[in-house]
Write a protein that holds these residues in place. Structure first.
Motif, short mmCIF file in Angstrom:
data_model
loop_
_atom_site.label_atom_id
_atom_site.label_comp_id
_atom_site.label_asym_id
_atom_site.label_seq_id
_atom_site.Cartn_x
_atom_site.Cartn_y
_atom_site.Cartn_z
N UNK A 1 0.13 14.26 3.56
CA UNK A 1 -0.05 15.08 4.74
C UNK A 1 0.38 14.32 6.00
N UNK A 2 0.01 13.04 6.12
CA UNK A 2 0.41 12.25 7.28
C UNK A 2 1.59 11.37 6.89
N UNK A 3 2.50 11.21 7.81
CA UNK A 3 3.69 10.40 7.54
C UNK A 3 3.33 8.93 7.40
N UNK A 4 4.06 8.27 6.51
CA UNK A 4 3.94 6.82 6.42
C UNK A 4 4.72 6.22 7.57
N UNK A 5 4.26 5.08 8.03
CA UNK A 5 4.98 4.41 9.10
C UNK A 5 6.31 3.90 8.56
N UNK A 6 7.37 4.17 9.29
CA UNK A 6 8.71 3.82 8.85
C UNK A 6 8.95 2.31 8.88
N UNK A 7 8.51 1.66 9.91
CA UNK A 7 8.72 0.21 10.05
C UNK A 7 7.48 -0.54 9.59
N UNK A 8 7.35 -0.64 8.29
CA UNK A 8 6.14 -1.18 7.67
C UNK A 8 5.84 -2.64 8.06
N UNK A 9 6.87 -3.41 8.39
CA UNK A 9 6.64 -4.80 8.80
C UNK A 9 5.84 -4.88 10.09
N UNK A 10 5.87 -3.82 10.87
CA UNK A 10 5.18 -3.81 12.16
C UNK A 10 3.76 -3.25 12.07
N UNK A 11 3.37 -2.85 10.89
CA UNK A 11 2.04 -2.29 10.66
C UNK A 11 0.97 -3.37 10.84
N UNK A 12 -0.04 -3.06 11.63
CA UNK A 12 -1.17 -3.97 11.79
C UNK A 12 -2.11 -3.82 10.61
N UNK A 13 -2.87 -4.87 10.33
CA UNK A 13 -3.86 -4.78 9.27
C UNK A 13 -4.99 -3.85 9.72
N UNK A 14 -5.81 -3.44 8.76
CA UNK A 14 -6.95 -2.59 9.10
C UNK A 14 -7.87 -3.30 10.10
N UNK A 15 -8.09 -4.59 9.89
CA UNK A 15 -8.93 -5.36 10.80
C UNK A 15 -8.38 -5.44 12.20
N UNK A 16 -7.08 -5.67 12.33
CA UNK A 16 -6.45 -5.72 13.66
C UNK A 16 -6.52 -4.36 14.34
N UNK A 17 -6.32 -3.31 13.55
CA UNK A 17 -6.37 -1.95 14.09
C UNK A 17 -7.76 -1.63 14.61
N UNK A 18 -8.78 -1.94 13.81
CA UNK A 18 -10.16 -1.69 14.23
C UNK A 18 -10.53 -2.53 15.44
N UNK A 19 -10.03 -3.75 15.51
CA UNK A 19 -10.31 -4.62 16.65
C UNK A 19 -9.79 -4.00 17.95
N UNK A 20 -8.61 -3.41 17.90
CA UNK A 20 -8.06 -2.74 19.08
C UNK A 20 -8.96 -1.58 19.49
N UNK A 21 -9.38 -0.78 18.52
CA UNK A 21 -10.26 0.36 18.84
C UNK A 21 -11.60 -0.10 19.41
N UNK A 22 -12.15 -1.16 18.84
CA UNK A 22 -13.45 -1.64 19.30
C UNK A 22 -13.39 -2.26 20.70
N UNK A 23 -12.31 -2.95 21.01
CA UNK A 23 -12.20 -3.63 22.30
C UNK A 23 -11.61 -2.74 23.40
#
Length: 158
Positions: A1-23
């Motif tokens: 249903x949701x597109x995969x990110x095309x440039x996978x090398x630029x994908x942040x880890x789940x932890x990095x992603x959550x850190x951005x949301x939390x901060x």
């Protein structure tokens, strides 16, 4: 249903992603607005247990849009450094997709208001309680229940 990110090398880890949301302290909520026009509204938020909470008024464009279509996205930019000499920007950002609605459950509503208040006014619980009591009747709480989320950074930061 949701597109995969095309440039996978630029994908942040789940932890990095959550850190951005939390901060993060602000982001842009995107909804389907009047007459099918996109409606992007910058606002403060709090991330808690795979949900993003926002506050708003009991009437207005945001509430109307949420009532007309419960699908939304929310974007937070954590880093945005323009490097003119290399014609690029060093960035880190998160985008979340999900269903949004007004928080109707009184316990969840109160908890989400308090979580939001503690994020932006830590150590001011007594004043926060006064503000909550004062604004309770005119305040809506919205929740975006995340279905899909990605974090991305520029290739230069990989």
């Amino acid at each position: 249903m949701f597109r995969e990110m095309r440039r996978k090398r630029q994908l942040l880890t789940e932890g990095e992603t959550l850190d951005i949301l939390l901060k993060g302290t602000s982001g842009v909520l995107s909804l389907l607005g009047d007459d099918g026009y996109p409606y992007g509204v910058p606002l403060s938020y709090v991330y808690h247990e795979n949900k993003i909470y926002f506050h708003g008024a009991k009437s207005g464009h945001k509430l109307d849009a949420v009532r007309n279509c419960d699908k939304a996205s929310f974007c937070v930019i954590a880093q945005d450094q323009v490097h003119p000499e290399t014609f690029t920007t060093h960035y880190k950002s998160v985008i979340a997709f999900g269903k949004i609605h007004v928080v109707e459950d009184s316990a969840e509503r109160r908890a989400s208001i308090e979580i939001l208040g503690r994020k932006y006014s830590p150590g001011l619980e007594e004043k926060m309680e006064q503000e909550i009591e004062k604004d309770d009747k005119i305040l809506n709480m919205f929740v975006l229940e995340i279905e899909h989320m990605t974090g991305k950074q520029c290739i230069e930061l990989v």
